[in-house]
Structure formats: C-alpha cells, structure tokens
Design a protein around this motif. Structure first.
Motif, PDB file in Angstrom:
ATOM      1  N   MET A  65       0.821  -1.181   0.000  1.00 35.29           N
ATOM      2  CA  MET A  65       0.000   0.000   0.000  1.00 35.29           C
ATOM      3  C   MET A  65       0.878   1.263   0.000  1.00 35.29           C
ATOM      4  SD  MET A  65      -3.073   0.833  -0.124  1.00 35.29           S
ATOM      5  CE  MET A  65      -4.553   1.350   0.588  1.00 35.29           C
ATOM      6  N   GLU A  66       1.933   1.207   0.810  1.00 37.63           N
ATOM      7  CA  GLU A  66       2.825   2.375   0.891  1.00 37.63           C
ATOM      8  C   GLU A  66       3.523   2.620  -0.454  1.00 37.63           C
ATOM      9  OE1 GLU A  66       6.679   3.840   3.449  1.00 37.63           O
ATOM     10  OE2 GLU A  66       5.227   2.516   4.432  1.00 37.63           O
ATOM     11  N   GLN A  67       3.868   1.548  -1.156  1.00 36.25           N
ATOM     12  CA  GLN A  67       4.506   1.691  -2.469  1.00 36.25           C
ATOM     13  C   GLN A  67       3.562   2.369  -3.454  1.00 36.25           C
ATOM     14  OE1 GLN A  67       5.703  -2.307  -3.487  1.00 36.25           O
ATOM     15  NE2 GLN A  67       7.840  -1.907  -2.877  1.00 36.25           N
ATOM     16  N   LYS A  68       2.289   2.011  -3.379  1.00 40.28           N
ATOM     17  CA  LYS A  68       1.307   2.637  -4.265  1.00 40.28           C
ATOM     18  C   LYS A  68       1.192   4.124  -3.955  1.00 40.28           C
ATOM     19  CE  LYS A  68      -1.464  -1.371  -5.438  1.00 40.28           C
ATOM     20  NZ  LYS A  68      -2.795  -1.983  -5.483  1.00 40.28           N
ATOM     21  N   MET A  69       1.214   4.443  -2.678  1.00 41.53           N
ATOM     22  CA  MET A  69       1.122   5.850  -2.277  1.00 41.53           C
ATOM     23  C   MET A  69       2.347   6.624  -2.775  1.00 41.53           C
ATOM     24  SD  MET A  69      -0.498   8.241  -0.951  1.00 41.53           S
ATOM     25  CE  MET A  69      -1.482   8.365   0.485  1.00 41.53           C
ATOM     26  N   LEU A  70       3.528   6.045  -2.672  1.00 43.29           N
ATOM     27  CA  LEU A  70       4.739   6.692  -3.170  1.00 43.29           C
ATOM     28  C   LEU A  70       4.685   6.854  -4.690  1.00 43.29           C
ATOM     29  CD1 LEU A  70       7.489   4.962  -0.976  1.00 43.29           C
ATOM     30  CD2 LEU A  70       6.669   7.328  -0.814  1.00 43.29           C
ATOM     31  N   ALA A  71       4.146   5.851  -5.381  1.00 36.73           N
ATOM     32  CA  ALA A  71       4.017   5.927  -6.839  1.00 36.73           C
ATOM     33  C   ALA A  71       3.053   7.046  -7.225  1.00 36.73           C
ATOM     34  CB  ALA A  71       3.546   4.593  -7.400  1.00 36.73           C
ATOM     35  N   VAL A  72       1.966   7.166  -6.499  1.00 40.34           N
ATOM     36  CA  VAL A  72       0.992   8.231  -6.768  1.00 40.34           C
ATOM     37  C   VAL A  72       1.623   9.597  -6.480  1.00 40.34           C
ATOM     38  CG1 VAL A  72      -1.184   9.250  -5.982  1.00 40.34           C
ATOM     39  CG2 VAL A  72      -1.056   6.789  -6.413  1.00 40.34           C
ATOM     40  N   GLN A  73       2.382   9.710  -5.423  1.00 38.91           N
ATOM     41  CA  GLN A  73       3.058  10.970  -5.109  1.00 38.91           C
ATOM     42  C   GLN A  73       4.072  11.327  -6.190  1.00 38.91           C
ATOM     43  OE1 GLN A  73       4.542  10.212  -1.139  1.00 38.91           O
ATOM     44  NE2 GLN A  73       2.704  11.048  -0.161  1.00 38.91           N
ATOM     45  N   ASP A  74       4.808  10.339  -6.665  1.00 32.87           N
ATOM     46  CA  ASP A  74       5.765  10.571  -7.752  1.00 32.87           C
ATOM     47  C   ASP A  74       5.037  11.026  -9.017  1.00 32.87           C
ATOM     48  OD1 ASP A  74       7.947   9.952  -6.215  1.00 32.87           O
ATOM     49  OD2 ASP A  74       8.147   7.888  -6.980  1.00 32.87           O
ATOM     50  N   LEU A  75       3.933  10.359  -9.318  1.00 31.62           N
ATOM     51  CA  LEU A  75       3.143  10.728 -10.487  1.00 31.62           C
ATOM     52  C   LEU A  75       2.604  12.152 -10.344  1.00 31.62           C
ATOM     53  CD1 LEU A  75       1.905   9.906 -13.187  1.00 31.62           C
ATOM     54  CD2 LEU A  75      -0.019   8.936 -11.912  1.00 31.62           C
ATOM     55  N   ASN A  76       2.133  12.470  -9.154  1.00 30.74           N
ATOM     56  CA  ASN A  76       1.629  13.820  -8.894  1.00 30.74           C
ATOM     57  C   ASN A  76       2.738  14.859  -9.081  1.00 30.74           C
ATOM     58  OD1 ASN A  76      -0.400  15.728  -7.997  1.00 30.74           O
ATOM     59  ND2 ASN A  76       0.805  15.877  -6.105  1.00 30.74           N
ATOM     60  N   GLN A  77       3.919  14.568  -8.607  1.00 31.52           N
ATOM     61  CA  GLN A  77       5.045  15.492  -8.760  1.00 31.52           C
ATOM     62  C   GLN A  77       5.393  15.677 -10.228  1.00 31.52           C
ATOM     63  OE1 GLN A  77       6.557  17.332  -6.233  1.00 31.52           O
ATOM     64  NE2 GLN A  77       7.389  18.394  -8.030  1.00 31.52           N
ATOM     65  N   THR A  78       5.366  14.578 -10.981  1.00 33.97           N
ATOM     66  CA  THR A  78       5.645  14.642 -12.418  1.00 33.97           C
ATOM     67  C   THR A  78       4.620  15.531 -13.117  1.00 33.97           C
ATOM     68  OG1 THR A  78       6.639  12.435 -12.406  1.00 33.97           O
ATOM     69  CG2 THR A  78       5.869  13.276 -14.533  1.00 33.97           C
ATOM     70  N   VAL A  79       3.357  15.361 -12.772  1.00 30.76           N
ATOM     71  CA  VAL A  79       2.296  16.186 -13.366  1.00 30.76           C
ATOM     72  C   VAL A  79       2.498  17.655 -13.000  1.00 30.76           C
ATOM     73  CG1 VAL A  79      -0.189  16.675 -13.305  1.00 30.76           C
ATOM     74  CG2 VAL A  79       0.615  14.310 -13.524  1.00 30.76           C
ATOM     75  N   GLU A  80       2.816  17.947 -11.765  1.00 30.41           N
ATOM     76  CA  GLU A  80       3.048  19.329 -11.333  1.00 30.41           C
ATOM     77  C   GLU A  80       4.246  19.943 -12.075  1.00 30.41           C
ATOM     78  OE1 GLU A  80       3.288  19.669  -7.080  1.00 30.41           O
ATOM     79  OE2 GLU A  80       1.254  18.890  -6.787  1.00 30.41           O
ATOM     80  N   ASP A  81       5.303  19.158 -12.243  1.00 27.80           N
ATOM     81  CA  ASP A  81       6.484  19.643 -12.970  1.00 27.80           C
ATOM     82  C   ASP A  81       6.135  19.932 -14.430  1.00 27.80           C
ATOM     83  OD1 ASP A  81       7.962  19.368 -10.656  1.00 27.80           O
ATOM     84  OD2 ASP A  81       8.928  17.483 -11.285  1.00 27.80           O
ATOM     85  N   GLN A  82       5.389  19.037 -15.047  1.00 22.70           N
ATOM     86  CA  GLN A  82       5.005  19.242 -16.441  1.00 22.70           C
ATOM     87  C   GLN A  82       4.079  20.442 -16.581  1.00 22.70           C
ATOM     88  OE1 GLN A  82       3.435  15.448 -17.728  1.00 22.70           O
ATOM     89  NE2 GLN A  82       5.482  14.614 -18.115  1.00 22.70           N
TER      90      GLN A  82
END
Length: 69
Positions: A1-18
C-alpha cells in the motif's frame, strides 16, 4: 500500500512539474506572439506609408506631365 502511495506521489510530482513547464512555455509563446504582432503592425504601417508616398509621387508626376502638355 505504501509503495502505491509513493508511486501516486511521484506521479503527482511529475504532473506538477510538467504543468509548470507548460506554463513557462505558454508565457514565452505569448511574449513571442506579442513581439511578432508588434513587428507585423510596424511593417504594415511602414508599407502603408510607402504606398501613400508612391501614390503621391505618381500623382505629382502625372500632374507635372499634364502641365507640360
């Protein structure tokens, strides 16, 4: 579950950067469009002056040719 949360946070950061990159590019594009628009208006204005001057020269030349006859 924690890995999924980290993946979502990474994805969110990527979207914010883009999103940030896109905003920068749109701002630059807007500035370029404004500069190009000003240049086009300047060229159009100078072309109008050239045409008006040319027409005036033609009118003057035509008037001089008629007065010689």
């Amino acid at each position: 579950m924690e890995q999924k949360m980290l993946a979502v946070q990474d994805l969110n950061q990527t979207v914010e950067d883009q999103n940030s990159d896109l905003q920068i590019h749109f701002t630059e594009a807007h500035g370029n469009i404004n500069r190009l628009s000003a240049e086009v208006q300047s060229v159009q204005s100078s072309e109008k002056v050239k045409v008006a001057d040319s027409l005036q020269i033609q009118k003057n030349s035509s008037g001089q040719a008629e007065s010689k006859h």
